[in-house]
Design a protein around this motif. Structure first.
Motif, PDB file in Angstrom:
ATOM      1  N   VAL A 129      -9.532  22.012  60.907  1.00  0.00           N
ATOM      2  CA  VAL A 129      -8.861  20.927  61.638  1.00  0.00           C
ATOM      3  C   VAL A 129      -8.920  19.634  60.811  1.00  0.00           C
ATOM      4  CG1 VAL A 129      -9.143  19.376  63.635  1.00  0.00           C
ATOM      5  CG2 VAL A 129      -9.227  21.855  63.958  1.00  0.00           C
ATOM      6  N   TRP A 130     -10.099  19.339  60.267  1.00  0.00           N
ATOM      7  CA  TRP A 130     -10.256  18.093  59.488  1.00  0.00           C
ATOM      8  C   TRP A 130      -9.671  18.226  58.086  1.00  0.00           C
ATOM      9  CZ3 TRP A 130     -10.838  15.202  63.287  1.00  0.00           C
ATOM     10  CH2 TRP A 130     -11.691  15.506  64.339  1.00  0.00           C
ATOM     11  N   LYS A 175      -7.015  19.720  57.258  1.00  0.00           N
ATOM     12  CA  LYS A 175      -5.566  19.464  57.338  1.00  0.00           C
ATOM     13  C   LYS A 175      -5.293  17.959  57.271  1.00  0.00           C
ATOM     14  CE  LYS A 175      -3.646  23.514  57.948  1.00  0.00           C
ATOM     15  NZ  LYS A 175      -2.749  24.013  56.893  1.00  0.00           N
ATOM     16  N   VAL A 176      -6.141  17.185  57.918  1.00  0.00           N
ATOM     17  CA  VAL A 176      -5.934  15.734  57.945  1.00  0.00           C
ATOM     18  C   VAL A 176      -6.280  15.107  56.589  1.00  0.00           C
ATOM     19  CG1 VAL A 176      -6.675  13.564  59.007  1.00  0.00           C
ATOM     20  CG2 VAL A 176      -6.337  15.582  60.426  1.00  0.00           C
TER      21      VAL A 176
END
Lengths: 300, 259
Positions: free
Chosen positions: A100-101, A103-104
């Motif tokens: 999730v992180w 990707k950011v």
């Protein structure tokens, strides 16, 4: 050079409650800065302000020499943080959480396995983060903070919920990150013993005010300066008069006379003079001078 | 580019989440019940399969139950659950310390909710198609429908229901961004759904955006309502959506505590 610099930062949640009162601090680049204070001192509020989680009301926050607000995104890409309770998506695995992180931050996917191994969670496989112990969640939070190879780590009580073994591991990990990767670390804690073993620099905050800032050595020097001998006598005022005639730095504290001396012959001489003057001497003891006492004296 | 990465990140968070399950179960629930009923009573299907408006009638039956209560309630739940993911997992502070503009975070979360809505529409239509055709494939006494599958009708119907759901999505998003307590957006949403059902016959019922999916169903069935004759509810839905999204954005950007 300071990697984090705060000047005259004040904050209030309500008009009646001033949480921070003109707090200033400087975190030197490459340091481990222990931000120390009892619960409710204003540590978390300060860290949340640094990270932009709270709207700044007054004062100035600079990170890597730049004011935070206008450079928020660029600066956040250089900071890893772990504030209060760990942030993990309970229904996802450790790897999915980091994805999730990733990707950011757009860092290489290989970093996920690297940081999981670094914090000792490489073996968790398909286990959901919701089933992790608090210590494991804390380590997953640290892995997320390290994912994008930040130059600054901001950690709020990272050893909360860890068992003694976990605390030692976390401490060693932070020291390694600082030493080998040159990451500057701002770590808050209410445990002096913890900061003493980890930090190179210390800031002490209490009731929203900074009481001390300097290197750990400077704090220890203050400790040595305040050390000495205490005379517990039958007449404190008269004993102080006699001792002050030879040592002006002597002072009366809680009915006992404190003198910043260590020479055994001098102590014996003072004792002799007190006895000769008819003052009963009940006890001669070394003044409590550990860091705990200094801390307690600072926040009194 | 950052927005795309942010949406990808947001989408990953929905994996195995309650909202994701809700979309799948919600999409297949009514068609699934219809399929079971049609399989049990397959002997009675013969004449219906010859109906020249077979698919329109069947879709109408499915949308009736869906549009009156399940769709608005499902939208309330799904929109609230997406932001609740951050509150429940204590992750807002982590999201807000990533190098993303607050606008990007706002838009990406909203995009995920809208994508889930589209996903729901797709699954619901697929479910209807399967429920409409499977009895013919499973039972020899049931012929295939005489009517060709009216793709355009299904598209238009879903499009209209989607537009009617937008103000509910936007308002629920606004509310759920402001409150940590899940019961507040859920309670308000449920209250407004019930208020919409009670007030549907009111001539000014178009003031209540939660009534638009039932209104769309009445329009679909040709049932005349005072409210739907007074205004174009699709235009009102888009207007409400714009207002709620702008308001939600302003409140989100100016929120003092971001984690």
């Amino acid at each position: 050079m300071s990697c984090i610099e705060i000047n005259q930062l004040s904050h209030h949640y309500s008009r009646a409650e001033q949480v921070l009162k003109e707090v200033s601090l400087k975190v030197p680049e490459g340091s481990i800065y222990g931000f120390l204070g009892p619960n409710g001192a204003g540590k978390t509020t300060t860290l949340r302000l640094i990270l932009g989680l709270l709207r700044q009301q007054s004062g100035e926050i600079k990170i890597l020499g730049k004011p935070f607000a206008p450079h928020r995104e660029a600066l956040l890409s250089k900071i890893g943080s772990l504030i209060e309770n760990p942030s993990v998506y309970a229904q996802l695995t450790a790897m999915e959480n980091l994805k999730v992180w990733q990707k950011v931050y757009q860092c290489p996917s290989t970093r996920i396995e690297e940081v999981l191994d670094l914090v000792g969670l490489g073996h968790t496989g398909k286990k959901k983060a919701g089933q992790f112990s608090l210590g494991m969640k804390q380590r997953l939070g640290l892995a997320a903070a390290l994912l994008h190879q930040p130059s600054i780590l901001i950690l709020d009580e990272p050893t909360n919920g860890l068992d003694p073994g976990g605390i030692v591991e976390m401490r060693e990990l932070l020291k390694t990150l600082n030493r080998e990767l040159g990451i500057s670390i701002l770590v808050s804690s209410h445990l002096l013993s913890e900061v003493e073993k980890l930090a190179t620099h210390v800031g002490i905050i209490h009731l929203g005010q900074m009481l001390f800032e300097g290197t750990l050595d400077e704090l220890k020097k203050r400790q040595q300066q305040s050390s000495g001998i205490q005379f517990d006598t039958g007449d404190g005022a008269k004993a102080l008069q006699i001792i002050q005639s030879q040592h002006a730095a002597a002072k009366l504290e809680n009915g006992q006379v404190s003198v910043p001396i260590h020479d055994r012959a001098l102590i014996a001489e003072l004792n002799r003079q007190l006895v000769q003057a008819g003052i009963p001497v009940y006890q001669i003891q070394a003044a409590q001078n550990d860091l705990e006492t200094i801390f307690m004296n600072l926040i009194k | 580019m950052q927005l795309i990465h942010s949406i990808q990140s947001e989408w990953l968070k929905t994996r195995r989440s309650l909202a994701a399950w809700l979309v799948i179960i919600g999409g297949f629930f009514i068609p699934g019940l219809q399929l079971i009923g049609r399989c049990v009573h397959h002997q009675q299907l013969g004449a219906r399969m010859d109906d020249p408006r077979y698919w329109e009638t069947f879709a109408g039956n499915n949308w009736q139950i869906m549009s009156l209560f399940l769709l608005p309630m499902g939208v309330v739940l799904a929109a609230s659950l997406i932001t609740q993911l951050e509150y429940r997992n204590n992750t807002w502070k982590q999201v807000h310390t990533t190098p993303q503009a607050f606008s990007t975070i706002f838009v990406s979360k909203l995009s995920v909710i809208l994508t889930m809505m589209l996903q729901f529409m797709l699954l619901f239509n697929l479910g209807m198609f399967l429920a409409g055709i499977l009895p013919s494939l499973l039972f020899s006494d049931v012929d295939l429908p005489k009517e060709k599958f009216p793709l355009r009708f299904f598209w238009d119907t879903s499009y209209n229901f989607f537009i009617c759901s937008l103000p509910v999505i936007a308002l629920q998003y606004l509310i759920s961004l402001q409150f940590r307590n899940f019961m507040i957006p859920l309670g308000l949403g449920l209250g407004l759904v019930i208020a919409a059902l009670i007030g549907a016959e009111w001539k000014h019922g178009y003031w209540i955006p939660y009534a638009y999916t039932p209104y769309n169903f009445f329009i679909m069935r040709g049932i005349k309502m005072q409210a739907t004759q007074a205004v174009n509810i699709h235009h009102w839905a888009l207007g409400y959506t714009l207002v709620f999204i702008v308001l939600a954005y302003i409140l989100y950007i100016f929120k003092r505590d971001k984690g």
